[in-house]
Write a protein that holds these residues in place. Structure first.
Motif, PDB file in Angstrom:
ATOM      1  N   GLY A   5       0.834  -1.197   0.000  1.00 54.20           N
ATOM      2  CA  GLY A   5       0.000   0.000   0.000  1.00 54.20           C
ATOM      3  C   GLY A   5       0.867   1.244   0.000  1.00 54.20           C
ATOM      4  N   LEU A   6       0.661   2.113  -0.979  1.00 56.13           N
ATOM      5  CA  LEU A   6       1.468   3.330  -1.128  1.00 56.13           C
ATOM      6  C   LEU A   6       0.617   4.570  -0.863  1.00 56.13           C
ATOM      7  N   ILE A   7       1.083   5.418   0.044  1.00 59.26           N
ATOM      8  CA  ILE A   7       0.482   6.744   0.215  1.00 59.26           C
ATOM      9  C   ILE A   7       1.310   7.693  -0.632  1.00 59.26           C
ATOM     10  N   GLY A   8       0.780   8.088  -1.778  1.00 54.44           N
ATOM     11  CA  GLY A   8       1.528   8.872  -2.750  1.00 54.44           C
ATOM     12  C   GLY A   8       0.988  10.278  -2.924  1.00 54.44           C
ATOM     13  N   GLY A   9       1.527  10.938  -3.960  1.00 53.05           N
ATOM     14  CA  GLY A   9       1.086  12.283  -4.297  1.00 53.05           C
ATOM     15  C   GLY A   9       1.905  13.381  -3.656  1.00 53.05           C
ATOM     16  N   MET A  10       2.994  13.031  -2.959  1.00 51.20           N
ATOM     17  CA  MET A  10       3.736  14.047  -2.193  1.00 51.20           C
ATOM     18  C   MET A  10       5.222  14.061  -2.585  1.00 51.20           C
ATOM     19  N   LEU A  64      -3.192  11.527   6.687  1.00 47.72           N
ATOM     20  CA  LEU A  64      -2.470  10.355   6.194  1.00 47.72           C
ATOM     21  C   LEU A  64      -2.864   9.096   6.959  1.00 47.72           C
ATOM     22  N   GLY A  65      -3.224   9.255   8.220  1.00 50.48           N
ATOM     23  CA  GLY A  65      -3.719   8.106   8.968  1.00 50.48           C
ATOM     24  C   GLY A  65      -5.002   7.563   8.369  1.00 50.48           C
ATOM     25  N   ASP A  66      -5.893   8.462   7.952  1.00 49.23           N
ATOM     26  CA  ASP A  66      -7.133   8.039   7.291  1.00 49.23           C
ATOM     27  C   ASP A  66      -6.830   7.281   6.006  1.00 49.23           C
ATOM     28  N   VAL A  67      -5.867   7.799   5.246  1.00 52.67           N
ATOM     29  CA  VAL A  67      -5.496   7.162   3.983  1.00 52.67           C
ATOM     30  C   VAL A  67      -4.905   5.777   4.235  1.00 52.67           C
ATOM     31  N   ALA A  68      -4.019   5.686   5.216  1.00 52.86           N
ATOM     32  CA  ALA A  68      -3.397   4.392   5.532  1.00 52.86           C
ATOM     33  C   ALA A  68      -4.454   3.367   5.909  1.00 52.86           C
ATOM     34  N   LEU A  69      -5.422   3.781   6.699  1.00 52.12           N
ATOM     35  CA  LEU A  69      -6.477   2.857   7.117  1.00 52.12           C
ATOM     36  C   LEU A  69      -7.315   2.411   5.922  1.00 52.12           C
ATOM     37  N   LYS A  70      -7.611   3.330   5.018  1.00 46.91           N
ATOM     38  CA  LYS A  70      -8.365   2.976   3.809  1.00 46.91           C
ATOM     39  C   LYS A  70      -7.593   1.955   2.975  1.00 46.91           C
ATOM     40  N   LEU A  71      -6.296   2.146   2.862  1.00 43.87           N
ATOM     41  CA  LEU A  71      -5.482   1.201   2.106  1.00 43.87           C
ATOM     42  C   LEU A  71      -5.493  -0.174   2.764  1.00 43.87           C
TER      43      LEU A  71
END
Length: 237
Positions: A5-10, A64-71
């Motif tokens: 899982g990648l949190i991207g866009g930054m 980012l925590g919300d995003v990580a959880l969604k992933l």
């Protein structure tokens, strides 16, 4: 193969490098037309930059925590924050999920120690160079980093945000970075940390006056190792 899982866009410029590197590494190791099992959530960088400038790290951690959880809910079995700077809040993001967060500082420190490097120069955003989270975590892992002088830190920060994050790679800026490296080499730096995931767009870690450690490549390598490590061992057995 476990799902990354990648949190991207930054920025999305470096997120594209992550995607390419991870898939190239999987294809090289697994052969044929193999590619990675991965999920990416790409955020609006403008929103994140506004939080950085305002010092709203709590808001950034929630985002980012919300995003990580969604992933994780979508099936990711590990999480990567695809930027060095936002590892300032990595522990708070990790606290929101139950799957591993692969930490870019930890992986970079391990690479430096394996190579016997004791005084790496950190080239990164002002937040990463000045907020202390990077230096403190590195020190706890047995690595003492150095950063450029204040004027040079401004030069590096501006090149990252005003140029690289906007897709601009200028020879004149490459020359400025090389001059900074030479100054710090003269002071005793023994290696270079490309400590912003965009810096690999302008500096080749294998073509520097000192050994270079590209955090983007190191982070991607760790993700691939997590994803296919057990699978490869099982096949070998």
């Amino acid at each position: 193969m476990r799902t990354i899982g990648l949190i991207g866009g930054m920025s999305f410029e470096s997120s594209a490098v992550y995607y390419r590197m991870i898939n190239e590494m999987v294809r090289e190791r697994c052969g044929g037309l193999s590619s990675a099992e991965l999920l990416m959530h790409s955020v609006n960088f403008e929103d994140i930059v506004a939080m950085q400038k305002a010092g709203d790290w709590d808001g950034a951690a929630r985002r980012l925590g919300d995003v990580a959880l969604k992933l994780q809910i979508a099936g990711a079995e590990c999480i990567l924050i695809c930027t060095n700077t936002m590892h300032l809040i990595a522990d708070r993001v990790a606290a929101r999920i139950s799957v591993p967060l692969i930490h870019i500082i930890d992986e970079t420190a391990a690479s430096l120690k394996a190579a016997g490097r004791k005084r790496p120069l950190l080239l990164a955003t002002r937040y990463t160079m000045e907020h202390g989270f990077y230096a403190d975590r590195m020190k706890n892992l047995g690595v003492e980093i150095v950063v450029p002088e204040a004027e040079d830190r401004t030069v590096v920060h501006d090149i990252i945000f005003n140029e690289l994050c906007a897709g601009k790679v200028l020879d004149s800026s490459r020359q400025k970075l090389m001059q900074i490296i030479e100054r710090e080499k003269a002071k005793g730096a023994d290696s270079i940390i490309l400590g912003c995931t965009e810096i690999c767009l302008i500096l080749d870690p294998d073509n520097l006056p000192l050994p270079g450690f590209d955090t983007t490549a190191i982070h991607a390598e760790a993700a691939v190792g997590f994803s296919i490590g057990d699978e490869r061992k099982q096949k070998a057995a």
